[in-house]
Design a protein around this motif. Structure first.
Motif, PDB file in Angstrom:
ATOM      1  N   VAL A 115       0.844  -1.233   0.175  1.00 44.90           N
ATOM      2  CA  VAL A 115       0.049   0.151  -0.031  1.00 44.90           C
ATOM      3  C   VAL A 115       0.923   1.295  -0.077  1.00 44.90           C
ATOM      4  CG1 VAL A 115      -1.614   1.293   1.407  1.00 44.90           C
ATOM      5  CG2 VAL A 115      -1.940  -1.315   0.865  1.00 44.90           C
ATOM      6  N   TYR A 116       1.857   1.135   0.714  1.00 38.01           N
ATOM      7  CA  TYR A 116       2.684   2.379   1.172  1.00 38.01           C
ATOM      8  C   TYR A 116       3.632   2.619  -0.431  1.00 38.01           C
ATOM      9  CZ  TYR A 116       5.575   5.350   3.975  1.00 38.01           C
ATOM     10  OH  TYR A 116       6.250   6.560   4.659  1.00 38.01           O
ATOM     11  N   LEU A 117       3.886   1.792  -1.115  1.00 37.96           N
ATOM     12  CA  LEU A 117       4.400   1.989  -2.308  1.00 37.96           C
ATOM     13  C   LEU A 117       3.628   2.246  -3.524  1.00 37.96           C
ATOM     14  CD1 LEU A 117       7.040  -1.117  -2.935  1.00 37.96           C
ATOM     15  CD2 LEU A 117       7.318   1.095  -1.928  1.00 37.96           C
ATOM     16  N   ALA A 118       2.267   1.901  -3.299  1.00 40.19           N
ATOM     17  CA  ALA A 118       1.081   2.447  -4.060  1.00 40.19           C
ATOM     18  C   ALA A 118       0.905   3.768  -4.066  1.00 40.19           C
ATOM     19  CB  ALA A 118      -0.134   1.563  -3.987  1.00 40.19           C
ATOM     20  N   LEU A 119       0.961   4.256  -2.819  1.00 39.52           N
ATOM     21  CA  LEU A 119       0.848   5.502  -2.249  1.00 39.52           C
ATOM     22  C   LEU A 119       2.028   6.567  -2.861  1.00 39.52           C
ATOM     23  CD1 LEU A 119      -0.626   8.186  -0.644  1.00 39.52           C
ATOM     24  CD2 LEU A 119       0.542   7.261   1.262  1.00 39.52           C
ATOM     25  N   ARG A 120       3.045   6.066  -2.686  1.00 38.70           N
ATOM     26  CA  ARG A 120       4.431   6.538  -3.291  1.00 38.70           C
ATOM     27  C   ARG A 120       4.094   7.000  -4.724  1.00 38.70           C
ATOM     28  NH1 ARG A 120       9.590   3.581  -3.518  1.00 38.70           N
ATOM     29  NH2 ARG A 120       8.479   2.668  -5.135  1.00 38.70           N
ATOM     30  N   ASP A 121       3.787   5.946  -5.628  1.00 36.62           N
ATOM     31  CA  ASP A 121       3.760   5.934  -6.834  1.00 36.62           C
ATOM     32  C   ASP A 121       2.759   7.141  -7.236  1.00 36.62           C
ATOM     33  OD1 ASP A 121       5.640   4.075  -7.135  1.00 36.62           O
ATOM     34  OD2 ASP A 121       4.593   2.645  -7.684  1.00 36.62           O
ATOM     35  N   ALA A 122       1.402   6.932  -6.407  1.00 40.40           N
ATOM     36  CA  ALA A 122       0.441   7.960  -6.796  1.00 40.40           C
ATOM     37  C   ALA A 122       0.933   9.376  -6.619  1.00 40.40           C
ATOM     38  CB  ALA A 122      -0.640   7.422  -6.061  1.00 40.40           C
ATOM     39  N   GLY A 123       1.629   9.434  -5.568  1.00 40.68           N
ATOM     40  CA  GLY A 123       2.202  10.878  -5.209  1.00 40.68           C
ATOM     41  C   GLY A 123       2.873  11.651  -6.300  1.00 40.68           C
ATOM     42  N   SER A 124       3.378  10.966  -7.311  1.00 42.24           N
ATOM     43  CA  SER A 124       4.221  11.443  -8.295  1.00 42.24           C
ATOM     44  C   SER A 124       3.234  12.131  -9.361  1.00 42.24           C
ATOM     45  CB  SER A 124       4.945  10.520  -9.094  1.00 42.24           C
ATOM     46  OG  SER A 124       3.931   9.473  -9.744  1.00 42.24           O
ATOM     47  N   THR A 125       2.056  12.091  -9.357  1.00 43.82           N
ATOM     48  CA  THR A 125       1.019  12.664 -10.272  1.00 43.82           C
ATOM     49  C   THR A 125      -0.199  13.185  -9.566  1.00 43.82           C
ATOM     50  OG1 THR A 125      -0.106  10.727 -11.013  1.00 43.82           O
ATOM     51  CG2 THR A 125       1.595  11.004 -12.350  1.00 43.82           C
ATOM     52  N   ASP A 126      -0.508  12.668  -8.285  1.00 45.26           N
ATOM     53  CA  ASP A 126      -1.687  13.182  -7.548  1.00 45.26           C
ATOM     54  C   ASP A 126      -1.403  14.049  -6.550  1.00 45.26           C
ATOM     55  OD1 ASP A 126      -4.490  13.130  -7.264  1.00 45.26           O
ATOM     56  OD2 ASP A 126      -3.831  12.104  -5.312  1.00 45.26           O
ATOM     57  N   PRO A 127      -1.646  15.272  -6.269  1.00 39.97           N
ATOM     58  CA  PRO A 127      -1.340  16.341  -5.383  1.00 39.97           C
ATOM     59  C   PRO A 127      -1.867  15.514  -3.959  1.00 39.97           C
ATOM     60  CG  PRO A 127      -2.154  17.521  -6.958  1.00 39.97           C
ATOM     61  CD  PRO A 127      -2.516  16.084  -7.410  1.00 39.97           C
ATOM     62  N   ASP A 128      -3.037  15.205  -3.825  1.00 36.12           N
ATOM     63  CA  ASP A 128      -3.649  14.638  -2.380  1.00 36.12           C
ATOM     64  C   ASP A 128      -2.933  13.346  -2.190  1.00 36.12           C
ATOM     65  OD1 ASP A 128      -5.874  16.265  -2.509  1.00 36.12           O
ATOM     66  OD2 ASP A 128      -6.787  15.256  -4.028  1.00 36.12           O
ATOM     67  N   SER A 129      -2.561  12.414  -2.859  1.00 31.74           N
ATOM     68  CA  SER A 129      -1.435  11.453  -2.497  1.00 31.74           C
ATOM     69  C   SER A 129      -0.104  11.929  -2.195  1.00 31.74           C
ATOM     70  CB  SER A 129      -1.402  10.451  -3.404  1.00 31.74           C
ATOM     71  OG  SER A 129      -2.664   9.712  -4.124  1.00 31.74           O
ATOM     72  N   ALA A 130       0.454  12.860  -2.765  1.00 36.23           N
ATOM     73  CA  ALA A 130       1.639  13.384  -2.570  1.00 36.23           C
ATOM     74  C   ALA A 130       1.515  14.065  -1.036  1.00 36.23           C
ATOM     75  CB  ALA A 130       2.027  14.645  -3.237  1.00 36.23           C
ATOM     76  N   ALA A 131       0.550  14.995  -0.721  1.00 36.63           N
ATOM     77  CA  ALA A 131       0.243  15.329   0.614  1.00 36.63           C
ATOM     78  C   ALA A 131       0.111  14.319   1.692  1.00 36.63           C
ATOM     79  CB  ALA A 131      -0.901  16.274   0.519  1.00 36.63           C
ATOM     80  N   LEU A 132      -0.695  13.348   1.319  1.00 31.54           N
ATOM     81  CA  LEU A 132      -0.625  12.272   2.346  1.00 31.54           C
ATOM     82  C   LEU A 132       0.439  11.629   2.818  1.00 31.54           C
ATOM     83  CD1 LEU A 132      -2.734  10.358   4.042  1.00 31.54           C
ATOM     84  CD2 LEU A 132      -3.108   8.812   2.046  1.00 31.54           C
ATOM     85  N   TRP A 133       1.346  11.434   1.560  1.00 32.59           N
ATOM     86  CA  TRP A 133       2.587  10.592   1.535  1.00 32.59           C
ATOM     87  C   TRP A 133       3.563  11.405   2.524  1.00 32.59           C
ATOM     88  CZ3 TRP A 133       5.887   6.692   0.354  1.00 32.59           C
ATOM     89  CH2 TRP A 133       6.903   6.665   0.368  1.00 32.59           C
TER      90      TRP A 133
END
Length: 217
Positions: A123-141
């Protein structure tokens, strides 16, 4: 009349709560599977609804939009329950605080990580990858990373309370070392890529942190 209907109402209310909890569990589980399989960006709310076998509106009503789904997936992976659990209320943290020696505290935490990372790391790696294009995921990371760093400072303070913490290095530096080694990325490297067992990983952390953090006797 109220005496007759009272128990029935309580039963119906309890049953609705159970059904709502089961639906929420199914939605979060479906989102977790899809975020890991397809990635955050490629997963739609309709995909989640289909996997969970519920209506799209039910996903929105039960958890919310995709950013809320990602947050719940991450938080439940950390806690191992269907809800976020603050660090101080987690069982292993309470046991760690009650332990008398520094090595025992370190061992409790290392063993806990060996139980958490199998569900958290993907899940953590999925969040990291999502953060590269999604601002909400980057903020959560960033939020989770900072929260983890703050918890490691409390961990170091707890070890210091035993009088066994090494004094020749700054406490914040020691906390950062633990932070760097307790991340899911480290687990992936040693367990997923190098084939270590979870117990081997826990034993290694216990030994490594005892050597790195404690005064040499």
């Amino acid at each position: 009349m109220s005496e007759v209907n009272g128990p029935r109402r309580r039963y119906d209310s309890a049953r609705r709560r159970e059904q709502a909890a089961a639906t929420r569990h199914s939605v979060i589980a479906a989102a977790r599977e899809l975020f890991i399989e397809k990635g955050y960006a490629a997963t739609t709310i309709a995909d989640v609804a289909r996997r969970a076998e519920v209506a799209v509106d039910t996903v929105y009503a039960t958890v919310g939009r995709k950013p809320a789904l990602m947050r719940e997936v991450v938080e439940t992976a950390i806690s191992g329950t269907d809800h976020a659990v603050p660090a101080e209320r987690r069982d292993y943290v309470q046991r760690l605080r009650q332990a008398e020696t520094a090595r025992e505290k370190i061992s409790i935490y290392a063993q806990a990580l060996a139980g958490i990372h199998p569900r958290l790391a993907p899940v953590y790696l999925a969040l990291r990858d999502a953060g590269s294009t999604d601002p909400d995921s980057a903020a959560l990371w960033a939020e989770i990373s900072q929260r983890r760093a703050a918890n490691m400072r409390r961990f170091i303070e707890d070890i210091a309370s035993t009088g066994e913490l090494r004094a020749d290095r700054p406490a914040d530096e020691l906390a950062d070392v633990v932070w760097s080694m307790n991340g899911p990325e480290y687990w992936i490297l040693l367990v997923a890529e190098r084939g270590w067992t979870p117990q081997q990983f826990a034993d290694w952390l216990t030994d490594a942190w005892s050597r790195l953090l404690l005064e040499r006797r």
